[in-house]
Enzyme design. Structure first.
Site, PDB file in Angstrom:
ATOM      1  N   LYS A  75       0.811  -1.187   0.000  1.00  0.00           N
ATOM      2  CA  LYS A  75       0.000   0.000   0.000  1.00  0.00           C
ATOM      3  C   LYS A  75       0.854   1.251   0.000  1.00  0.00           C
ATOM      4  CE  LYS A  75      -3.775  -2.054   2.727  1.00  0.00           C
ATOM      5  NZ  LYS A  75      -4.535  -1.900   3.999  1.00  0.00           N
ATOM      6  N   GLU A 140       8.004   1.460  -6.145  1.00  0.00           N
ATOM      7  CA  GLU A 140       8.066   1.056  -4.741  1.00  0.00           C
ATOM      8  C   GLU A 140       8.349   2.279  -3.883  1.00  0.00           C
ATOM      9  OE1 GLU A 140       7.352  -0.590  -2.149  1.00  0.00           O
ATOM     10  OE2 GLU A 140       8.488  -2.467  -2.393  1.00  0.00           O
ATOM     11  N   ILE A 142       9.682   2.324  -0.644  1.00  0.00           N
ATOM     12  CA  ILE A 142      10.900   2.273   0.158  1.00  0.00           C
ATOM     13  C   ILE A 142      11.602   0.938  -0.022  1.00  0.00           C
ATOM     14  CG2 ILE A 142       9.646   1.467   2.220  1.00  0.00           C
ATOM     15  CD1 ILE A 142      11.609   3.265   3.856  1.00  0.00           C
ATOM     16  N   ASP A 144      14.813  -1.206   1.754  1.00  0.00           N
ATOM     17  CA  ASP A 144      15.790  -1.214   2.833  1.00  0.00           C
ATOM     18  C   ASP A 144      16.832  -2.299   2.615  1.00  0.00           C
ATOM     19  OD1 ASP A 144      14.041  -3.329   3.629  1.00  0.00           O
ATOM     20  OD2 ASP A 144      13.024  -1.997   5.013  1.00  0.00           O
ATOM     21  N   THR A 145      16.607  -3.521   3.053  1.00  0.00           N
ATOM     22  CA  THR A 145      17.603  -4.573   2.828  1.00  0.00           C
ATOM     23  C   THR A 145      17.714  -4.951   1.361  1.00  0.00           C
ATOM     24  OG1 THR A 145      16.009  -6.371   3.156  1.00  0.00           O
ATOM     25  CG2 THR A 145      17.155  -5.534   5.116  1.00  0.00           C
ATOM     26  N   THR A 148      13.144  -7.825  -0.278  1.00  0.00           N
ATOM     27  CA  THR A 148      11.794  -7.817  -0.841  1.00  0.00           C
ATOM     28  C   THR A 148      11.830  -7.500  -2.322  1.00  0.00           C
ATOM     29  OG1 THR A 148      10.835  -7.170   1.283  1.00  0.00           O
ATOM     30  CG2 THR A 148       9.529  -6.752  -0.693  1.00  0.00           C
ATOM     31  N   LYS A 172      16.894   3.061   1.971  1.00  0.00           N
ATOM     32  CA  LYS A 172      17.386   3.200   3.337  1.00  0.00           C
ATOM     33  C   LYS A 172      18.752   2.525   3.475  1.00  0.00           C
ATOM     34  CE  LYS A 172      14.288   2.739   6.575  1.00  0.00           C
ATOM     35  NZ  LYS A 172      13.380   2.160   7.605  1.00  0.00           N
TER      36      LYS A 172
END
Length: 224
Positions: A75, A140, A142, A144-145, A148, A172
């Site tokens: 979302k 997308e 965000i 981070d790693t 995903t 991030k």
């Protein structure tokens, strides 16, 4: 916002340094029901919009005259996707180049409270056969790693699109990143938990216009 930026580059976005304290929350309009839940305004809405416009121009320069399927990751990505698509449409209307677009939505779920988990759910992506032979732009909010995004790319590649590009509003800086980065990046930010501009914490804070840092009070208040 020039005082928080170390460099600007099309490949890594606007880099916000680790020591950037953000703006005092009282200097901006925010819903009163979140009083005390936010540490600061990290990226004001106007700055987000300016950067999104620049990304739209970059995408237009690279992909103009190519049919495009925009794959919006819900979302958290709905607001960024809507503004990015609108930016591309505006450029398309005022240019001799254009990008015919269609938009499809999928949903990813991998967070519990403020922690990313290994349990990734992809909803709405069971049959993406219409991507076969198409140019795809994954949008997308965000990264981070990168785990995903890596898993999503592998899933989409299985439907044999002609090309895949990724636009990410935020990247991030986190330990153990798999270095799976978007092609178009809005901002590179420190490892802080941010909400707003459709980014949530347990479904709260999507109604913030700005991207803000969530306070410990806010984390405890809305924890599940």
């Amino acid at each position: 916002m020039a005082d928080v930026v170390s460099k600007t580059a099309l490949d890594c976005g606007i880099v916000i340094e680790d020591d950037w304290p953000g703006y005092n929350i009282d200097l901006f309009s925010s819903p009163t029901h979140y009083s005390g839940d936010l540490e600061c305004v990290y990226i004001p809405h106007g700055v987000i919009m300016d950067r999104t416009e620049r990304l739209a121009r970059n995408i237009m320069d690279d992909l103009g005259d190519h049919d495009l399927v925009v794959l919006c990751v819900l979302k958290g990505g709905y607001q960024f996707s809507a503004d990015l698509v609108e930016g591309i449409k505006t450029l398309s209307r005022n240019s001799n180049r254009s990008i015919p677009m269609r938009v499809h939505f999928i949903r990813l779920k991998s967070y519990l409270n403020d922690q990313s988990t290994e349990d990734l759910q992809i909803i709405g992506a069971e049959d993406l056969s219409f991507l076969n032979g198409k140019n795809v732009l994954i949008v997308e909010a965000i990264v981070d790693t990168g785990n995903t995004l890596k898993m999503l790319l592998k899933h989409v590649e299985g439907f044999r699109p002609k090309m895949i590009k990724v636009a990410g509003l935020l990247v991030k800086r986190v330990p153990h990143s798999v270095a799976c980065l978007p092609d178009y990046v809005g901002f590179e930010i420190p490892n802080r938990f941010v909400v707003g501009y459709a980014l949530d914490y347990n479904e709260y804070f999507r109604d913030l216009d700005h991207i803000c840092v969530l306070s410990e009070t806010g984390k405890m208040k809305y924890k599940i």
